[in-house]
Structures are given as structure tokens and as C-alpha cells.
Write a protein that holds these residues in place. Structure first.
Motif, PDB file in Angstrom:
ATOM      1  N   MET A 329       0.908  -1.262   0.030  1.00  0.00           N
ATOM      2  CA  MET A 329      -0.020   0.052  -0.095  1.00  0.00           C
ATOM      3  C   MET A 329       0.865   1.313  -0.090  1.00  0.00           C
ATOM      4  SD  MET A 329      -3.295   0.962   2.620  1.00  0.00           S
ATOM      5  CE  MET A 329      -2.646  -0.324   3.683  1.00  0.00           C
ATOM      6  N   ALA A 330       1.824   1.243   0.867  1.00  0.00           N
ATOM      7  CA  ALA A 330       2.817   2.459   0.674  1.00  0.00           C
ATOM      8  C   ALA A 330       3.654   2.420  -0.547  1.00  0.00           C
ATOM      9  CB  ALA A 330       3.894   2.073   1.871  1.00  0.00           C
ATOM     10  N   GLU A 335       3.948   6.318  -5.295  1.00  0.00           N
ATOM     11  CA  GLU A 335       3.950   6.242  -6.871  1.00  0.00           C
ATOM     12  C   GLU A 335       2.865   7.497  -7.160  1.00  0.00           C
ATOM     13  OE1 GLU A 335       5.404   4.953  -9.392  1.00  0.00           O
ATOM     14  OE2 GLU A 335       6.917   4.127  -7.857  1.00  0.00           O
ATOM     15  N   ILE A 336       1.878   7.865  -6.427  1.00  0.00           N
ATOM     16  CA  ILE A 336       1.012   8.785  -6.744  1.00  0.00           C
ATOM     17  C   ILE A 336       1.098   9.990  -5.987  1.00  0.00           C
ATOM     18  CG2 ILE A 336      -0.769   7.551  -7.945  1.00  0.00           C
ATOM     19  CD1 ILE A 336      -2.249   7.478  -5.304  1.00  0.00           C
ATOM     20  N   GLU A 340       2.969  11.447   2.815  1.00  0.00           N
ATOM     21  CA  GLU A 340       2.519  11.138   4.215  1.00  0.00           C
ATOM     22  C   GLU A 340       2.029   9.867   4.541  1.00  0.00           C
ATOM     23  OE1 GLU A 340      -0.015  13.814   7.578  1.00  0.00           O
ATOM     24  OE2 GLU A 340       0.494  14.797   5.745  1.00  0.00           O
ATOM     25  N   GLU A 341       0.941   9.356   3.579  1.00  0.00           N
ATOM     26  CA  GLU A 341       0.275   8.026   3.940  1.00  0.00           C
ATOM     27  C   GLU A 341       1.264   6.952   3.670  1.00  0.00           C
ATOM     28  OE1 GLU A 341      -0.682  10.783   1.852  1.00  0.00           O
ATOM     29  OE2 GLU A 341      -2.900  11.126   2.272  1.00  0.00           O
ATOM     30  N   ALA A 342       2.207   7.192   2.761  1.00  0.00           N
ATOM     31  CA  ALA A 342       3.082   6.245   2.391  1.00  0.00           C
ATOM     32  C   ALA A 342       3.950   5.975   3.672  1.00  0.00           C
ATOM     33  CB  ALA A 342       4.042   6.273   1.035  1.00  0.00           C
ATOM     34  N   GLU A 343       4.543   6.947   4.201  1.00  0.00           N
ATOM     35  CA  GLU A 343       5.487   7.027   5.136  1.00  0.00           C
ATOM     36  C   GLU A 343       4.768   6.394   6.519  1.00  0.00           C
ATOM     37  OE1 GLU A 343       9.260   7.503   6.975  1.00  0.00           O
ATOM     38  OE2 GLU A 343       8.841   8.370   4.867  1.00  0.00           O
ATOM     39  N   ALA A 344       3.530   6.784   6.874  1.00  0.00           N
ATOM     40  CA  ALA A 344       2.567   6.084   7.932  1.00  0.00           C
ATOM     41  C   ALA A 344       2.781   4.420   7.774  1.00  0.00           C
ATOM     42  CB  ALA A 344       1.404   6.686   7.770  1.00  0.00           C
ATOM     43  N   ASN A 345       2.546   4.030   6.414  1.00  0.00           N
ATOM     44  CA  ASN A 345       2.180   2.603   6.294  1.00  0.00           C
ATOM     45  C   ASN A 345       3.537   2.078   6.308  1.00  0.00           C
ATOM     46  OD1 ASN A 345      -0.635   1.954   6.189  1.00  0.00           O
ATOM     47  ND2 ASN A 345      -0.442   3.224   4.167  1.00  0.00           N
ATOM     48  N   ARG A 373      14.318   1.819  -0.868  1.00  0.00           N
ATOM     49  CA  ARG A 373      14.155   2.308  -2.042  1.00  0.00           C
ATOM     50  C   ARG A 373      13.327   3.424  -2.285  1.00  0.00           C
ATOM     51  NH1 ARG A 373      13.160  -3.536  -5.370  1.00  0.00           N
ATOM     52  NH2 ARG A 373      15.676  -3.815  -5.766  1.00  0.00           N
ATOM     53  N   TYR A 374      12.095   3.440  -1.268  1.00  0.00           N
ATOM     54  CA  TYR A 374      11.423   4.516  -1.209  1.00  0.00           C
ATOM     55  C   TYR A 374      12.282   6.075  -0.814  1.00  0.00           C
ATOM     56  CZ  TYR A 374       7.983   7.574   1.310  1.00  0.00           C
ATOM     57  OH  TYR A 374       7.209   8.741   1.453  1.00  0.00           O
ATOM     58  N   GLN A 375      13.031   5.715   0.155  1.00  0.00           N
ATOM     59  CA  GLN A 375      13.897   6.566   0.588  1.00  0.00           C
ATOM     60  C   GLN A 375      14.680   7.190  -0.436  1.00  0.00           C
ATOM     61  OE1 GLN A 375      13.588   8.708   3.353  1.00  0.00           O
ATOM     62  NE2 GLN A 375      12.145   7.418   4.427  1.00  0.00           N
TER      63      GLN A 375
END
Length: 461
Positions: A329-330, A335-336, A340-345, A373-375
Motif C-alpha cells: 500500500m505504501a 507512486e502517486i 505522508e500516507e506512504a510513510e505512515a504505512n 528504495r522509497y527513501q
């Protein structure tokens, strides 16, 4: 003998039994999720496997204090054993019956089942009235491990292996061992390929094991042979929704998302409340989001992302401990641009690795890989990425994910060294990377270079 003394003797005999009540398998498990999977499998598995599921359901009933329901499940198991003439499988069922009656305070019924176990043991030639290690018991233990979650695949494999030592051509034992081997085949050593081939040979009408073999062949790039097994599984008259979800996974990995969606929606008609199916559907939308990454049609990507998030949210609502659903989900939210939501998940997933210490090593490594990879690519923070790649690498089991962590770390550090960014640290890390790769000579050279540069930097200041 007084009543208390009699009860003490009965308890001593019960402890000697080989059954769910003495295996201590489910002390830290998501019971609602397990119940849902038991219900699904009882509806769609063949009768030989249903015996094990009835016994497992009875034990879960006991954990919830539902002893009448537990007895009903065990009666259904007994009826199947007699109908299918499954012989020694009565031993585990009778042992479970003895325990349930004991917890209900019925010592007479408890003793009746203890006597049944003892008499059968004597017929089998055992000198131990209540405890006897044999292939059928090992199969039953392995079956419970296999069905009680991913954290138990390794002990399941060990149990099936012991069962096969006594009965190497048993079709059920071979399926159990092959499936457990498939789920623990995470070191690129292909330990499951031959067991899967043997299980298919011994169970030619079982579509589920053919799909497992196809997935393994897909991993190995053997596309033509994999496709043959998938087609055979789909054409099997016994192929039901339980198999469709595994076939959908094959088509998703192949990139045929239309077929994957179609199969998953057919499976949903039978199990609309399956967290696993919502997760698989979320993965299909996740794959669609990644396919549309370079597309100019941003509304299509955003729609796919929204659908993916909805499916993953439904997954964690049904299965709150499904850690990879939070991670996926994160990734979609990143990707969009929903950082903030990605970091929380991502943080939820990382916290879960601390809470549930029995999380598989490769899964914990994968969380650090994906967060790194996200970071790196979304937050443009190479330092944070390096930190999480290193955390994953310090989980020393050399899985396929561990190799990805090493490659990702090397990519960042090599570029930083080339650009003279944090040069001393970069050379130290290159030394560490080459040490992990087994290249001690290069590792030593990088460490020596870092030491020399460290001296130059110190003199400048």
C-alpha cells in the motif's frame, strides 16, 4: 484411588499423547484469520485433507472455549476417517477427543478415548501406550504447521521429511513436503523443484500441486513447461476457486493481468471475505500502477492506485497482521505522491517487525529493501536508504532479498565514491560490501584506502 489421584493419572497420560494439545503450535497466532482459512479449505479441499482441517478447527474451538463445537468437529473427522478408511489418522483425532473431554470435566469419556489410543498403539506394536512417533503423526504435525501460517513452514518441512523417511512414496506426505519446501525455497538453491515434480507424479489429478510446480518453473524461466502445468490445472474437473487464486498469481507474475483479474473475481464469488484474495487483487492493481509509470495517461495510473489502496485496506481490515499489505500500500501511495500516507504505512510495517519477532527473515529484509528504495527514489535521501539496506544486510540469512539489498547498497555507494561524496564512509562501505561478497582482497584494499583518506581528512582539519 481417589478422584483427585485418578484425575492426576489421567492428566499424566494425556500429556503423553501426540496431538494438537501437546504440540503447542498456536500460542501467538491470528485466530480469526486462521478460522477463515480453515472454513475455506474445509469447503474446497478433498476429504483426506479435510480430516486434518477438522482437527485443527477443533483445537481452535478449544482455544476459544467452545468445547461442544470442538467435539462436533472431531466427530466429523471421525466420520471421514471411517468413510475413507484412513486408518492411523484416528490416533490424533482420538487424542484430541480425550483432551476436549478432559477440559469439559468428563473423566470417564476421557478415559474411553485414552483406551482407544492405547489399544491401537498395542496393535501397532508400540511399547508406549500413549506416545509413539510414526509417519502418520509426523504428517499430522506437519499439516498443522503448514496450515497455521508462514512462520511455521520450516518445522512443517522437517515433519514431512521425517514422515517420508518411513513412507517415501506416500502421495500425501510428498505433497506436504513439496509445498513446505516451495515456501522455504528462498535461497535460490531450488530445493523444491524435485520434490514438486515427485508430488505431481504421485498425485496426477491434483491441480493445486501442479500450480505450485508451475510457479517454481516460472521462477526458473522454464516458461513452456510451466504453461503446460497451468493448462492442465485449469482443465481439471476438480479445479475450483481455491486453485484459481494460485493460478492468478502465475498470470500476474507473467504480466497477463486481464487473466489474473478474471480468475480472482471468480474466486471472490466463493470467498468474498478472504483477506488473501483482496491482497492478490491489490497486487494486480499494484502491478498495473507500475506498468503505467511511464504512461502519459496519469488518470489511469491514479485509478489503478486508488483501487490497489482499497484492496490493501480491505486486506488489513480482515488480516491486521498482514505486514506486506502495508508495505505494498505504501509503495502505491508513493507512486502517486501521497508521501505522508506512504510513510505512515511503511512505519506500521517496520513497527510490526519489532512486535512480531517470529517474522520470517527474508520478509523483514524485504521491508527494509522496499523502504530503502522509497527513501532513495521518492524522498531522495540516500543516507536513509543506506541505513535501511544495512539493517537488512545485518539480518544475516543470505536470502534472495539479501542479495538485492547488497546490490542496491553497492549501486548507491559506488556512485557516491565516484562523485567523492562522503568519500571515507563510501570506501568503508565498499570494503564491507566486498567482504560480504567474499572478495577479501578487494575489501582489504578499500579499507586501507579509507584509512589513508581518513588521515588526510584529519590533517586538513
Amino acid at each position: 484411588m481417589g478422584e483427585n489421584a485418578e484425575g492426576d493419572q489421567v492428566k499424566e497420560n494425556l500429556i503423553e499423547l501426540n496431538c494438537h494439545f501437546t504440540w503447542k503450535l498456536l500460542e501467538d497466532f491470528d485466530i480469526p484469520d486462521l478460522e477463515m482459512r480453515i472454513s475455506e479449505e474445509l469447503e474446497f479441499l478433498d476429504s483426506k485433507n479435510q480430516v486434518g482441517m477438522f482437527n485443527l478447527r477443533a483445537y481452535v474451538n478449544h482455544l476459544k472455549g467452545q468445547h461442544e463445537e470442538a467435539l462436533q468437529s472431531l466427530k466429523e473427522a471421525e466420520a471421514l476417517i471411517q468413510e475413507e478408511q484412513l486408518g492411523q489418522r484416528s490416533l490424533v483425532t482420538w487424542s484430541n477427543c480425550a483432551w476436549v473431554h478432559y477440559h469439559m470435566g468428563s473423566l470417564a469419556e476421557t478415559q474411553t478415548y485414552l483406551d482407544k489410543v492405547e489399544n491401537t498403539r498395542k496393535e501397532l506394536g508400540s511399547s508406549f501406550p500413549y506416545n509413539m512417533e510414526h509417519s502418520e503423526t509426523q504428517y499430522e504435525i506437519g499439516f498443522v504447521y503448514l496450515k497455521s501460517g508462514r512462520d511455521n513452514y520450516r518445522p512443517a518441512k522437517a515433519c514431512f521429511k521425517r514422515a517420508l523417511e518411513e513412507d517415501p512414496e506416500n502421495p500425501l506426505y510428498n505433497i506436504g513436503y513439496a509445498v513446505a519446501a516451495y515456501h522455504t525455497d528462498i535461497h535460490d538453491d531450488n530445493i523444491s523443484l524435485e520434490p514438486l515434480r515427485k508430488a505431481v507424479r504421485l498425485n496426477p489429478k491434483d491441480p493445486n500441486i501442479k500450480v505450485y510446480l508451475a510457479l517454481k518453473l516460472q521462477d526458473l524461466g522454464e516458461a513452456a513447461e510451466a504453461e503446460t502445468h497451468i493448462e492442465e490445472a485449469l482443465s481439471s474437473i476438480s479445479c475450483q476457486h481455491y486453485t484459481f487464486r494460485s493460478i492468478a498469481k502465475y498470470y500476474r507474475r507473467k504480466g497477463c493481468l486481464d487473466m489474473a483479474f478474471r480468475l480472482l473475481h471468480r474466486a471472490f464469488q466463493e470467498s468474498p471475505a478472504s483477506g488473501y484474495l483482496h491482497y492478490q487483487l491489490g497486487l494486480c492493481y499494484h502491478r498495473q500502477v507500475m506498468q503505467l509509470r511511464t504512461s502519459t495517461c496519469k488518470p489511469a495510473q491514479r485509478h489503478a492506485a486508488q483501487q490497489a489502496v482499497l484492496e490493501f485496506q480491505e486486506t488489513v481490515k480482515l488480516r491486521p497482521r498482514f505486514v506486506m499489505a502495508y508495505v505494498c500500500m505504501a509503495e502505491v501511495q508513493a507512486e502517486i505522491g501521497q508521501h505522508e500516507e506512504a510513510e505512515a504505512n511503511f512505519k506500521k510495517a517496520l513497527n510490526m517487525t519489532e512486535l512480531y519477532r517470529n517474522l520470517e527473515c527474508h520478509k523483514e529484509q524485504d521491508i527494509h529493501l522496499r523502504y530503502g528504495r522509497y527513501q532513495h527514489f521518492h524522498r531522495k535521501s540516500e543516507d536513509e536508504a543506506i541505513t535501511h539496506y544495512l539493517i537488512g544486510l545485518h539480518l544475516k540469512e543470505e536470502t534472495f532479498v539479501w542479495k538485492k539489498l547488497l546490490a542496491s547498497l553497492e549501486e548507491i555507494v559506488t556512485r557516491r565514491a565516484r562523485l567523492h561524496v562522503g568519500i571515507v564512509e563510501s570506501y568503508c562501505l565498499l570494503g564491507f560490501i566486498h567482504k560480504l561478497k567474499g572478495d577479501k582482497e578487494s575489501a582489504l584494499q578499500y579499507y586501507e584506502l579509507a584509512l589513508r583518506l581518513s588521515g588526510v581528512v584529519n590533517r586538513k582539519f
